[in-house]
Scaffold this active site. Structure first.
Site, mmCIF file in Angstrom:
data_model
loop_
_atom_site.group_PDB
_atom_site.id
_atom_site.type_symbol
_atom_site.label_atom_id
_atom_site.label_comp_id
_atom_site.label_asym_id
_atom_site.label_seq_id
_atom_site.Cartn_x
_atom_site.Cartn_y
_atom_site.Cartn_z
ATOM 1 N N GLY A 1 25.400 68.806 -116.752
ATOM 2 C CA GLY A 1 24.253 68.185 -117.416
ATOM 3 C C GLY A 1 23.775 69.009 -118.598
ATOM 4 C CB THR A 2 23.507 72.676 -119.080
ATOM 5 O OG1 THR A 2 22.718 72.838 -117.899
ATOM 6 C CG2 THR A 2 23.031 73.628 -120.150
ATOM 7 C CG ASN B 1 13.953 69.446 -113.006
ATOM 8 O OD1 ASN B 1 13.508 69.028 -114.080
ATOM 9 N ND2 ASN B 1 14.060 70.735 -112.745
ATOM 10 C CD GLN C 1 17.041 66.116 -110.337
ATOM 11 O OE1 GLN C 1 17.235 65.534 -109.263
ATOM 12 N NE2 GLN C 1 17.377 67.379 -110.514
ATOM 13 C CB SER D 1 24.571 66.841 -113.692
ATOM 14 O OG SER D 1 25.218 67.903 -113.044
ATOM 15 C CG HIS E 1 25.565 69.764 -109.408
ATOM 16 N ND1 HIS E 1 24.515 70.427 -108.796
ATOM 17 C CD2 HIS E 1 25.377 69.913 -110.731
ATOM 18 C CE1 HIS E 1 23.738 70.966 -109.741
ATOM 19 N NE2 HIS E 1 24.243 70.664 -110.924
ATOM 20 C CB THR F 1 43.042 70.541 -120.139
ATOM 21 O OG1 THR F 1 43.870 71.030 -121.197
ATOM 22 C CG2 THR F 1 43.872 69.716 -119.177
ATOM 23 C CB CYS G 1 12.550 86.093 -110.712
ATOM 24 S SG CYS G 1 12.148 87.792 -110.353
HETATM 25 C C1 LIG Z 1 16.678 67.294 -115.053
HETATM 26 C C2 LIG Z 1 17.874 68.184 -115.125
HETATM 27 N N1 LIG Z 1 18.535 68.289 -116.280
HETATM 28 C C3 LIG Z 1 19.622 69.063 -116.409
HETATM 29 C C4 LIG Z 1 20.095 69.783 -115.358
HETATM 30 C C5 LIG Z 1 21.298 70.657 -115.545
HETATM 31 O O1 LIG Z 1 22.424 70.101 -114.939
HETATM 32 P P1 LIG Z 1 23.695 71.034 -114.632
HETATM 33 O O2 LIG Z 1 23.326 71.884 -113.478
HETATM 34 O O3 LIG Z 1 24.794 70.086 -114.319
HETATM 35 O O4 LIG Z 1 23.951 71.804 -115.871
HETATM 36 C C6 LIG Z 1 19.441 69.690 -114.117
HETATM 37 C C7 LIG Z 1 19.933 70.438 -112.937
HETATM 38 O O5 LIG Z 1 19.550 71.450 -112.550
HETATM 39 C C8 LIG Z 1 18.293 68.882 -114.002
HETATM 40 O O6 LIG Z 1 17.618 68.797 -112.866
#
Ligand SMILES: Cc1ncc(COP(=O)(O)O)c(C=O)c1O
Length: 395
Positions: free
Chosen positions: A70-71, A149, A177, A197, A199, A235, A323
């Site tokens: 997602g990042t 999130n 989310q 994302s 996961h 790839t 932290c």
């Molecule tokens: C709202 C939101 N955006 C982006 C991310 C980032 O996703 P990823 O962990 O796949 O980089 C997260 C996950 O932690 C998220 O909750």
């Protein structure tokens, strides 16, 4: 009893997802770009998976770019808007975006771009008039997350998209989310870019997607081979792409369950805590909110102490604290909502998922009150005695 109430951080990989993915590690391990059939067959499976994730969001498969997370998807959308519109040097996002956006905006500012971080209301909601006023002629892109999130608060993305369209500004939404919790239809939403994302929907970590609306100018973030129709070099991560496809199908199937059963479990947990533990408050509006998320402030205690004792009792939850330099910074999301710093420091996120059961919620409702009572009775003693977990910002 083990209770995983941190599904907004990551989710358990579904057994059927693992089963479907393994043959692509053991047998079908060819490179999808290769000319021979051992590679070409794999490419066809990648396209089948692409069609499945496209169906999850009602997109055309050609509008899907597989990314690593997602990042990367968020970074890529903003990067592309700035590169394809070099005359526009301003980016607009909310102050409650995930660090995937906030930290990227810090980087952009260091590169000389201007970034506006829109404040939110005390219930986590968005002021659309303020958003409209903050869009400038040199705004390259507006990026507003669909659901937060930490609090689960849902933003009116369709309205934001319409606003951006009326101003001729590109619009990206971080929908990481959302799948499995709300239906997603990119056509109805009218967004230019959307990030997911895998996961967060019971597939492995390390695979995501960026939806890019047809005919939207796009410049790759990762430059290399011609993969993803020249829009993302590297790839393809075939086993994880396959996993994402199966997980997307599961998310569509589980949508009803997530909305009904998980919402009922979340409500039971939240109402039980608010009713039976004095000095507790929900952070963020009750609705519109993700059906699985509850963020609760516990008066007079530090979230880190709660996390530690809940961990010992087998319950996984998280706080939004980060932290840094040895001290705990309160969540930037809760601070942007104008919460008192002590309330923010005493806040815990519970995020449920399809594998949670009523027995787990009952166990948590029995376990949490004495933990809070103990922490309140001992003041900060518990957190002092044990250093506790090094906590990172809620994912
Ligand atoms: C709202 C939101 N955006 C982006 C991310 C980032 O996703 P990823 O962990 O796949 O980089 C997260 C996950 O932690 C998220 O909750």
């Amino acid at each position: 009893m083990f209770c995983y109430f941190d599904n907004n951080a990551t989710t358990q990989v579904a057994p059927e997802v693992v089963d479907t993915m393994v043959p692509f590690l053991k047998e079908h391990w060819g490179n999808p770009s290769s000319a021979y059939s051992f590679g070409h067959d794999v490419a066809q499976h990648v396209e089948t998976a692409r069609a499945k994730v496209a169906e999850l969001i009602n997109a055309d498969p050609r509008e899907i770019i597989f990314t690593s997370c997602g990042t990367e998807s968020n970074n890529s959308a903003i990067h592309s808007a700035l590169v394809t519109h070099p005359e526009k040097r301003h980016v607009l996002m909310t102050a409650v975006e995930h660090s995937a956006n906030i930290k990227f905006s810090n980087f952009l500012q260091k590169q000389g771009y201007q970034v506006s971080l829109l404040p939110v209301e005390s219930d986590g909601g968005l002021d659309l008039h303020l958003l409209e006023k903050t869009i400038r002629p040199d705004t390259a892109i507006v990026s507003v997350m669909w659901a937060n999130n930490e609090t689960g608060v849902i933003f009116p993305i369709e309205e934001v998209a319409a606003l951006c369209r009326s101003k001729g500004v590109l619009f990206h939404t971080d929908a990481v989310q959302v799948p499995g919790k709300l239906p997603i239809d990119v056509r109805d939403l009218g967004v230019d870019f959307l990030s997911l994302s895998a996961h967060k929907l019971h597939a492995p970590k390390g695979i995501g997607l960026l939806y890019v609306k047809r005919r939207t100018k796009y410049h790759p973030y990762i430059i290399g081979g011609g993969q993803e129709r020249g829009r993302r070099g590297g790839t393809e991560n075939v086993p994880y792409i396959i996993a994402f496809g199966v997980a997307a199908q599961l998310a569509m199937t589980n949508l009803h369950d997530e909305n009904k059963r998980v919402r009922a479990l979340r409500d039971k947990l939240e109402n039980g805590i608010l009713a039976h533990i004095k000095g507790t408050l929900r952070n963020g509006s009750k609705e519109p909110r993700l059906p699985n998320t509850s963020n609760i402030a516990f008066d007079g205690v530090e979230a880190e102490g709660i996390l530690l004792l809940l961990d010992q009792a087998g319950i996984c939850v998280s706080s939004g604290s980060a932290c840094t330099t040895g001290s705990l910074d309160p969540s930037h999301v809760l601070m942007a909502m104008g919460l008192d710093v002590n309330r923010a420091r005493g806040s815990v996120r519970f995020s449920l998922g399809v594998y949670n059961t009523e027995e787990q919620v009952d166990y948590a409702l029995k376990t949490i009150p004495p933990i809070i009572a103990r922490l309140r009775a001992t003041g900060t003693e518990v957190t002092k005695v044990s250093p506790g977990p090094v906590v990172s910002q809620a994912a």
